[in-house]
Design an enzyme around this catalytic site. Structure first.
Site, PDB file in Angstrom:
ATOM      1  N   LYS A 159       1.624  -8.460  -1.433  1.00 12.44           N
ATOM      2  CA  LYS A 159       0.219  -8.530  -1.839  1.00 12.44           C
ATOM      3  C   LYS A 159      -0.102  -9.967  -2.217  1.00 12.44           C
ATOM      4  O   LYS A 159      -0.242 -10.328  -3.390  1.00 12.44           O
ATOM      5  CB  LYS A 159      -0.012  -7.581  -3.023  1.00 12.44           C
ATOM      6  CG  LYS A 159      -1.146  -6.620  -2.759  1.00 12.44           C
ATOM      7  CD  LYS A 159      -1.268  -5.593  -3.847  1.00 12.44           C
ATOM      8  CE  LYS A 159      -2.708  -5.297  -4.142  1.00 12.44           C
ATOM      9  NZ  LYS A 159      -3.528  -4.915  -3.011  1.00 12.44           N
TER      10      LYS A 159
HETATM   11  N1  PPE Z   1      -3.434  -1.617   1.943  1.00  9.75           N
HETATM   12  C1  PPE Z   1      -4.017  -2.743   1.534  1.00  9.75           C
HETATM   13  C2  PPE Z   1      -4.234  -3.836   2.516  1.00  9.75           C
HETATM   14  C3  PPE Z   1      -4.420  -2.864   0.201  1.00  9.75           C
HETATM   15  O1  PPE Z   1      -4.998  -3.998  -0.209  1.00  9.75           O
HETATM   16  C4  PPE Z   1      -4.208  -1.798  -0.698  1.00  9.75           C
HETATM   17  C5  PPE Z   1      -4.656  -1.903  -2.123  1.00  9.75           C
HETATM   18  C6  PPE Z   1      -3.595  -0.632  -0.214  1.00  9.75           C
HETATM   19  C7  PPE Z   1      -3.213  -0.580   1.106  1.00  9.75           C
HETATM   20  C8  PPE Z   1      -3.293   0.528  -1.115  1.00  9.75           C
HETATM   21  O2  PPE Z   1      -2.264   0.203  -2.018  1.00  9.75           O
HETATM   22  P1  PPE Z   1      -2.180   0.878  -3.465  1.00  9.75           P
HETATM   23  O3  PPE Z   1      -3.315   0.358  -4.246  1.00  9.75           O
HETATM   24  O4  PPE Z   1      -0.869   0.420  -3.998  1.00  9.75           O
HETATM   25  O5  PPE Z   1      -2.247   2.345  -3.274  1.00  9.75           O
HETATM   26  N2  PPE Z   1      -5.788  -2.716  -2.351  1.00  9.75           N
HETATM   27  C9  PPE Z   1      -6.065  -3.235  -3.682  1.00  9.75           C
HETATM   28  C10 PPE Z   1      -7.124  -4.330  -3.663  1.00  9.75           C
HETATM   29  C11 PPE Z   1      -8.498  -3.906  -3.338  1.00  9.75           C
HETATM   30  C12 PPE Z   1      -9.500  -5.001  -3.584  1.00  9.75           C
HETATM   31  O6  PPE Z   1     -10.621  -4.875  -3.076  1.00  9.75           O
HETATM   32  O7  PPE Z   1      -9.206  -5.981  -4.279  1.00  9.75           O
HETATM   33  C13 PPE Z   1      -6.434  -2.134  -4.650  1.00  9.75           C
HETATM   34  O8  PPE Z   1      -6.742  -1.022  -4.244  1.00  9.75           O
HETATM   35  O9  PPE Z   1      -6.371  -2.387  -5.852  1.00  9.75           O
END
Ligand code: PPE
Length: 307
Positions: A159
């Site tokens: 991330k």
């Molecule tokens: N894929 C991506 C590319 C992604 O950024 C997230 C979270 C996920 C999958 C889901 O991961 P999880 O949150 O661990 O279930 N995206 C984060 C950022 C969003 C934003 O706009 O900033 C979030 O959901 O916090």
């Protein structure tokens, strides 16, 4: 999404007034996107705010930092206590929590190694990411012409801030075309993920999602949903998916910390339909767990009051 102003932000171990949480414009992380972050949610429960899967998020942040060779000068426990403290003192019932590790001012240029690593944590209330109507009735998704970065461009399980240029390019196109969210394909033309969400379909009663080897973030919400499905005897298949699998799905949904669980009602205007029974069942479990109503899953919650 305008950020509501809170009282305090945590910066390198100090609680700083919201408007004083500033860094220099020559900060190299701003110039090159070299930073790692997390998105975490704290939910209102009868025992006060509780942070969902707190340690899993913080551990993922340390793994992201490891890949970028950033040495975070705090322990996971210290960062977790920073989030709990912010949730206690900022006076809200629920929060989005955003820790970020970034480089310090002083050096410029593409070698990040000489720069010191700093950490900030901020919290604020963030409502339904794709809208309350999205959670209730589903969203319209569009497959993006932007390809998802692949693991040899920037490690996809990481991330890292700069990665989100890829997500934002896809998001802009989807929103400008009148859709709610983008779905990106990987370099093989197979389904990867949403701009900020993992993607699932239900096919003949089986819950299907691409494996992380398809270049998707190992979402904490994705892991939780797979776990809930296993416990509810819903069959799971982590296999590569084609866009055909989206167009012909019985049900489809996004998962993410910000997004939570959001039904997908159509992809590229191919109607999937209103939220189906498996999506509803998983939403019900998820929202019950995060609100502290499922003793079986209480270990997934970190109560900020400590009791
Ligand atoms: N894929 C991506 C590319 C992604 O950024 C997230 C979270 C996920 C999958 C889901 O991961 P999880 O949150 O661990 O279930 N995206 C984060 C950022 C969003 C934003 O706009 O900033 C979030 O959901 O916090």
């Amino acid at each position: 999404m305008p950020i509501p102003r809170m009282a305090k932000i945590w910066m390198d171990g100090e609680l700083v007034d919201w408007e004083d949480a500033k860094i220099h414009v020559l900060n190299p992380s701003l110039h090159y996107g070299w930073a790692v972050f997390e998105g975490i949610r704290a939910y209102a429960t009868e025992r006060g705010p509780a942070i969902f899967q707190h340690r899993a998020h913080i551990e993922r942040m340390f793994k992201s930092a490891q890949v970028l060779t950033m040495e975070i000068p705090f322990s996971p426990d210290e960062l977790m206590e920073a989030s709990r403290e912010l949730c206690r003192i900022n006076g809200q019932e629920s929060y989005y929590i955003r820790p970020l590790a970034y480089l310090g001012y002083g050096e410029m240029g593409l070698n990040p190694l000489p720069s010191a690593v700093h950490v900030m944590v901020a919290v604020w209330p963030w409502g339904a990411y794709l809208g309350a109507d999205g959670i209730a009735n589903g969203v319209r998704a569009k497959i993006s012409s932007w390809q998802r970065i692949n693991a040899n461009v920037i490690p996809t399980g990481t991330k890292a801030s700069g990665v989100y240029i890829n997500s934002s390019l896809a998001k802009i196109d989807a929103v400008r075309a009148g859709y709610d969210e983008a779905i990106l394909l990987n370099e093989h033309g197979r389904v990867a993920e949403g701009s900020g969400e993992n993607v699932f379909v239900v096919r003949d009663g089986v819950l299907v999602t691409p494996p992380t080897s398809e270049g998707v973030l190992q979402g904490v919400t994705r892991d939780a949903v797979l776990n809930f499905a296993r416990d509810a005897d819903i069959p799971i298949d982590e296999v590569p998916m084609l866009r055909h699998d989206l167009y012909t799905a019985d049900e489809a949904f996004f998962t993410g910390t910000a997004a939570e669980i959001v039904p997908i009602k159509s992809v590229d205007d191919r109607l999937i339909g209103p939220p189906g029974p498996v999506t509803r069942q998983l939403q019900d479990i998820f929202f019950s767990v995060v609100r502290g109503n499922e003793p079986k899953y209480d270990h997934m919650l970190d109560y900020v009051s400590g009791s």
